[in-house]
Design an enzyme around this catalytic site. Structure first.
Site, PDB file in Angstrom:
ATOM      1  N   LYS A  54      26.808  64.774  35.759  1.00 40.36           N
ATOM      2  CA  LYS A  54      27.783  65.042  34.691  1.00 40.36           C
ATOM      3  C   LYS A  54      28.926  65.888  35.235  1.00 40.36           C
ATOM      4  O   LYS A  54      30.095  65.615  34.979  1.00 40.36           O
ATOM      5  CB  LYS A  54      27.115  65.774  33.520  1.00 40.36           C
ATOM      6  N   GLN A  98      21.477  70.720  27.709  1.00 40.51           N
ATOM      7  CA  GLN A  98      20.599  69.700  28.290  1.00 40.51           C
ATOM      8  C   GLN A  98      19.194  69.823  27.692  1.00 40.51           C
ATOM      9  O   GLN A  98      18.609  70.908  27.639  1.00 40.51           O
ATOM     10  CB  GLN A  98      20.555  69.856  29.816  1.00 40.51           C
ATOM     11  N   ASP A 121      27.336  65.641  22.197  1.00 35.01           N
ATOM     12  CA  ASP A 121      26.113  64.837  22.175  1.00 35.01           C
ATOM     13  C   ASP A 121      25.947  64.102  20.847  1.00 35.01           C
ATOM     14  O   ASP A 121      25.167  63.152  20.755  1.00 35.01           O
ATOM     15  CB  ASP A 121      24.882  65.761  22.341  1.00 35.01           C
TER      16      ASP A 121
HETATM   17  N1  GUN Z   1      18.383  64.764  28.096  1.00 36.52           N
HETATM   18  C1  GUN Z   1      18.264  63.428  28.318  1.00 36.52           C
HETATM   19  N2  GUN Z   1      19.287  62.755  27.744  1.00 36.52           N
HETATM   20  C2  GUN Z   1      20.070  63.676  27.157  1.00 36.52           C
HETATM   21  C3  GUN Z   1      21.288  63.605  26.431  1.00 36.52           C
HETATM   22  O1  GUN Z   1      21.858  62.533  26.175  1.00 36.52           O
HETATM   23  N3  GUN Z   1      21.791  64.796  26.003  1.00 36.52           N
HETATM   24  C4  GUN Z   1      21.178  65.988  26.248  1.00 36.52           C
HETATM   25  N4  GUN Z   1      21.741  67.077  25.766  1.00 36.52           N
HETATM   26  N5  GUN Z   1      20.051  66.087  26.915  1.00 36.52           N
HETATM   27  C5  GUN Z   1      19.515  64.943  27.372  1.00 36.52           C
END
Ligand code: GUN
Length: 294
Positions: A54, A98, A121
């Site tokens: 990311k 996350q 998100d």
């Molecule tokens: N962990 C796995 N996929 C995601 C996601 O799309 N967003 C977040 N915040 N954590 C994750």
């Protein structure tokens, strides 16, 4: 006829470039740089890989990117304080915590603390609610990416298509159902208690598999020509001396290739779309927060 293979990797690269171009224009014309903050608590190896990607892609698209790495013993109060600080930071337009979080931290409470305008998100109940009543808001990245791929194959108008979503998670299945419904599909959300899933699936123009069961969807579950979107990422047990465990989706890809009209591979299908949509959401959040037109 063999299915069209939906190249999510290429589509995602194109989307990241388009976001990058708009970010550059925004900087040049308005002196505004979209900012994304990611919070990682603990050292879960998979999460570390995701967060690293990311960060790399956010920087490549020209975003202001910050990662806050907090140790696994971080208290819920300390995490909430960090979220509050980022909510108030004018250089930050997108906040992503996350998941999963360590067990001593209440995920729901943390998501609720994020400013819904910065919730890139799309997990905050305000954004979940907006999606469910057809209002604009932040849309979760993976289902948003799936919709882009489906529209790339079938065109913008999905009216009247029969769509099946297998899996009812808050992150993928439920928002996917809402997005397809908003696109005027007739939507069925299937789950572990659904009866005769193969027969149900055979009626569908669009199948989105997001259950986490390796290669569950078989060729004889499909209507010929169906568009198949595979969100699954499952690691098969390793074969000693041969491989470290193959990565497969929720769809029997090789088998379905002959029946589907279009299908996403794993890897290289839906996966790369998630981060590209995160960057897109951060740009959108920045435009909304700064009152800038796209
Ligand atoms: N962990 C796995 N996929 C995601 C996601 O799309 N967003 C977040 N915040 N954590 C994750």
């Amino acid at each position: 006829m063999a299915a069209r293979i939906i190249d999510g990797k290429a589509f995602a690269a194109g989307l990241r470039t388009r976001v990058g171009d708009r970010v550059a224009a925004l900087k040049g014309e308005r002196d505004v740089t979209p900012g994304l903050a990611v919070i990682l608590v603990g050292a879960d190896p998979a999460s570390q890989v995701y967060v690293g990607s990311k960060e790399k892609m956010a920087v490549a698209a020209g975003l202001h990117s910050v990662v806050h790495r907090m140790d696994a013993e971080t208290t819920e109060a300390a995490l909430l304080a960090k979220v509050t600080e980022l909510n108030a930071d004018p250089a930050i337009h997108g906040i992503l915590v996350q998941l999963p979080l360590p067990r001593h931290i209440d995920e729901g409470k943390v998501i609720l603390a994020i400013d819904p305008a910065k919730d890139v998100d799309g997990f905050h109940p305000i954004n979940v609610g907006r999606l469910s009543i057809g209002q604009s808001g932040m849309v979760p990245c993976t289902p948003k990416g799936c919709m882009m791929l489906i529209r790339d194959v079938l065109g913008a108008d999905l009216s009247g298509k029969d769509a099946l979503v297998i899996g009812r998670s808050n992150i993928v299945g439920k928002p996917m159902g809402h997005l397809l419904l908003a696109g005027n599909c007739t939507v069925t959300l299937a789950h572990s208690r659904t009866r005769d899933l193969p027969a149900l699936c055979r009626r569908m123009d669009i199948v989105v598999a997001a259950v986490g069961r390796p290669e569950m969807v078989k060729a004889d579950w499909l209507k010929p020509g169906a568009v198949v979107i595979d969100v699954g990422m499952n690691r098969l047990p390793p074969t000693p001396g041969k491989d470290k465990g193959k990565l497969v989706g929720d769809v029997d890809y090789a088998g379905c290739l002959d029946v589907a009209g279009a299908i996403t591979p794993v890897p290289g299908g839906v996966g790369p779309m998630t981060i590209a949509c995160l960057l897109d959401n951060t740009l959108e959040a920045c435009l909304a927060l700064t009152g800038t037109e796209a």
